[in-house]
Motif scaffolding. Structure first.
Motif, PDB file in Angstrom:
ATOM      1  N   ALA A 264     -36.095  20.953  32.390  1.00  0.00           N
ATOM      2  CA  ALA A 264     -35.875  20.006  31.284  1.00  0.00           C
ATOM      3  C   ALA A 264     -35.943  18.565  31.782  1.00  0.00           C
ATOM      4  O   ALA A 264     -36.498  17.689  31.104  1.00  0.00           O
ATOM      5  N   THR A 265     -35.429  18.297  32.971  1.00  0.00           N
ATOM      6  CA  THR A 265     -35.473  16.950  33.530  1.00  0.00           C
ATOM      7  C   THR A 265     -36.905  16.575  33.873  1.00  0.00           C
ATOM      8  O   THR A 265     -37.363  15.468  33.578  1.00  0.00           O
ATOM      9  N   ARG A 266     -37.620  17.505  34.496  1.00  0.00           N
ATOM     10  CA  ARG A 266     -39.032  17.243  34.832  1.00  0.00           C
ATOM     11  C   ARG A 266     -39.839  16.978  33.567  1.00  0.00           C
ATOM     12  O   ARG A 266     -40.669  16.069  33.526  1.00  0.00           O
ATOM     13  N   ALA A 267     -39.584  17.735  32.523  1.00  0.00           N
ATOM     14  CA  ALA A 267     -40.298  17.526  31.259  1.00  0.00           C
ATOM     15  C   ALA A 267     -39.974  16.149  30.686  1.00  0.00           C
ATOM     16  O   ALA A 267     -40.860  15.467  30.150  1.00  0.00           O
ATOM     17  N   GLY A 268     -38.720  15.722  30.796  1.00  0.00           N
ATOM     18  CA  GLY A 268     -38.326  14.398  30.311  1.00  0.00           C
ATOM     19  C   GLY A 268     -39.022  13.277  31.067  1.00  0.00           C
ATOM     20  O   GLY A 268     -39.452  12.293  30.468  1.00  0.00           O
TER      21      GLY A 268
ATOM     22  N   ARG B  16     -27.343  10.140  41.213  1.00  0.00           N
ATOM     23  CA  ARG B  16     -28.491   9.220  41.185  1.00  0.00           C
ATOM     24  C   ARG B  16     -29.541   9.688  40.174  1.00  0.00           C
ATOM     25  O   ARG B  16     -30.150   8.883  39.480  1.00  0.00           O
ATOM     26  N   LEU B  17     -29.739  10.997  40.096  1.00  0.00           N
ATOM     27  CA  LEU B  17     -30.676  11.522  39.106  1.00  0.00           C
ATOM     28  C   LEU B  17     -30.186  11.251  37.690  1.00  0.00           C
ATOM     29  O   LEU B  17     -30.973  10.916  36.804  1.00  0.00           O
ATOM     30  N   VAL B  18     -28.888  11.393  37.481  1.00  0.00           N
ATOM     31  CA  VAL B  18     -28.320  11.099  36.164  1.00  0.00           C
ATOM     32  C   VAL B  18     -28.521   9.631  35.827  1.00  0.00           C
ATOM     33  O   VAL B  18     -28.927   9.283  34.712  1.00  0.00           O
ATOM     34  N   LEU B  19     -28.281   8.745  36.793  1.00  0.00           N
ATOM     35  CA  LEU B  19     -28.492   7.314  36.556  1.00  0.00           C
ATOM     36  C   LEU B  19     -29.950   7.020  36.221  1.00  0.00           C
ATOM     37  O   LEU B  19     -30.243   6.237  35.316  1.00  0.00           O
ATOM     38  N   ALA B  20     -30.863   7.643  36.951  1.00  0.00           N
ATOM     39  CA  ALA B  20     -32.291   7.427  36.680  1.00  0.00           C
ATOM     40  C   ALA B  20     -32.654   7.918  35.286  1.00  0.00           C
ATOM     41  O   ALA B  20     -33.381   7.258  34.545  1.00  0.00           O
ATOM     42  N   SER B  21     -32.126   9.069  34.911  1.00  0.00           N
ATOM     43  CA  SER B  21     -32.387   9.620  33.586  1.00  0.00           C
ATOM     44  C   SER B  21     -31.827   8.710  32.494  1.00  0.00           C
ATOM     45  O   SER B  21     -32.491   8.435  31.494  1.00  0.00           O
TER      46      SER B  21
ATOM     47  N   VAL C 218     -44.510  13.439  41.567  1.00  0.00           N
ATOM     48  CA  VAL C 218     -44.547  14.501  42.564  1.00  0.00           C
ATOM     49  C   VAL C 218     -43.315  15.354  42.338  1.00  0.00           C
ATOM     50  O   VAL C 218     -42.193  14.852  42.352  1.00  0.00           O
ATOM     51  N   GLU C 219     -43.537  16.639  42.119  1.00  0.00           N
ATOM     52  CA  GLU C 219     -42.447  17.544  41.798  1.00  0.00           C
ATOM     53  C   GLU C 219     -42.656  18.874  42.506  1.00  0.00           C
ATOM     54  O   GLU C 219     -43.698  19.086  43.127  1.00  0.00           O
ATOM     55  N   ALA C 220     -41.662  19.730  42.404  1.00  0.00           N
ATOM     56  CA  ALA C 220     -41.776  21.088  42.928  1.00  0.00           C
ATOM     57  C   ALA C 220     -41.371  22.064  41.838  1.00  0.00           C
ATOM     58  O   ALA C 220     -40.513  21.765  41.012  1.00  0.00           O
ATOM     59  N   ASP C 221     -42.011  23.204  41.849  1.00  0.00           N
ATOM     60  CA  ASP C 221     -41.748  24.187  40.796  1.00  0.00           C
ATOM     61  C   ASP C 221     -40.372  24.843  40.921  1.00  0.00           C
ATOM     62  O   ASP C 221     -39.912  25.480  39.985  1.00  0.00           O
ATOM     63  N   ASP C 222     -39.711  24.657  42.049  1.00  0.00           N
ATOM     64  CA  ASP C 222     -38.415  25.308  42.255  1.00  0.00           C
ATOM     65  C   ASP C 222     -37.358  24.327  42.762  1.00  0.00           C
ATOM     66  O   ASP C 222     -36.480  24.688  43.532  1.00  0.00           O
TER      67      ASP C 222
END
Length: 93
Positions: A45-49, A10-15, A34-38
């Protein structure tokens, strides 16, 4: 219940969606990331994208919650989102 493979797909599809479209540029409304550092499911890299896709977004980063901030600290999670929604609605951000 979703397994790791389901979540990753699902993350790949969203990306791919963000990359194949306008990268979020057409959205002009407020955005809270909303994210988490770990988070093992959202590498740096995904969070940065995602942040690049929504350059005007507000971002809240939980510490030490992995992908489960809403489960591990539901009060803080609800507070972050609730405060942001109220501020965005009032035009205070």
């Amino acid at each position: 219940t979703l397994g790791r493979e389901d979540i990753v797909s699902r993350l790949v599809l969203a990306s791919e969606f963000l990359e194949s479209r306008d990268g979020g540029a057409a959205w002009t409304g407020p955005v809270l990331l909303v994210e988490a550092d770990d988070d093992p499911l959202m590498p740096d890299a995904t969070r940065a994208g995602v942040r690049r896709a929504f350059p005007g977004a507000d971002t809240h980063t939980f510490t030490g919650t992995g992908h489960a901030a809403a489960i591990l600290d539901p009060a803080a999670y609800a507070r972050v989102i609730g405060d942001w929604v109220l501020a965005a609605h009032d035009g205070v951000r």
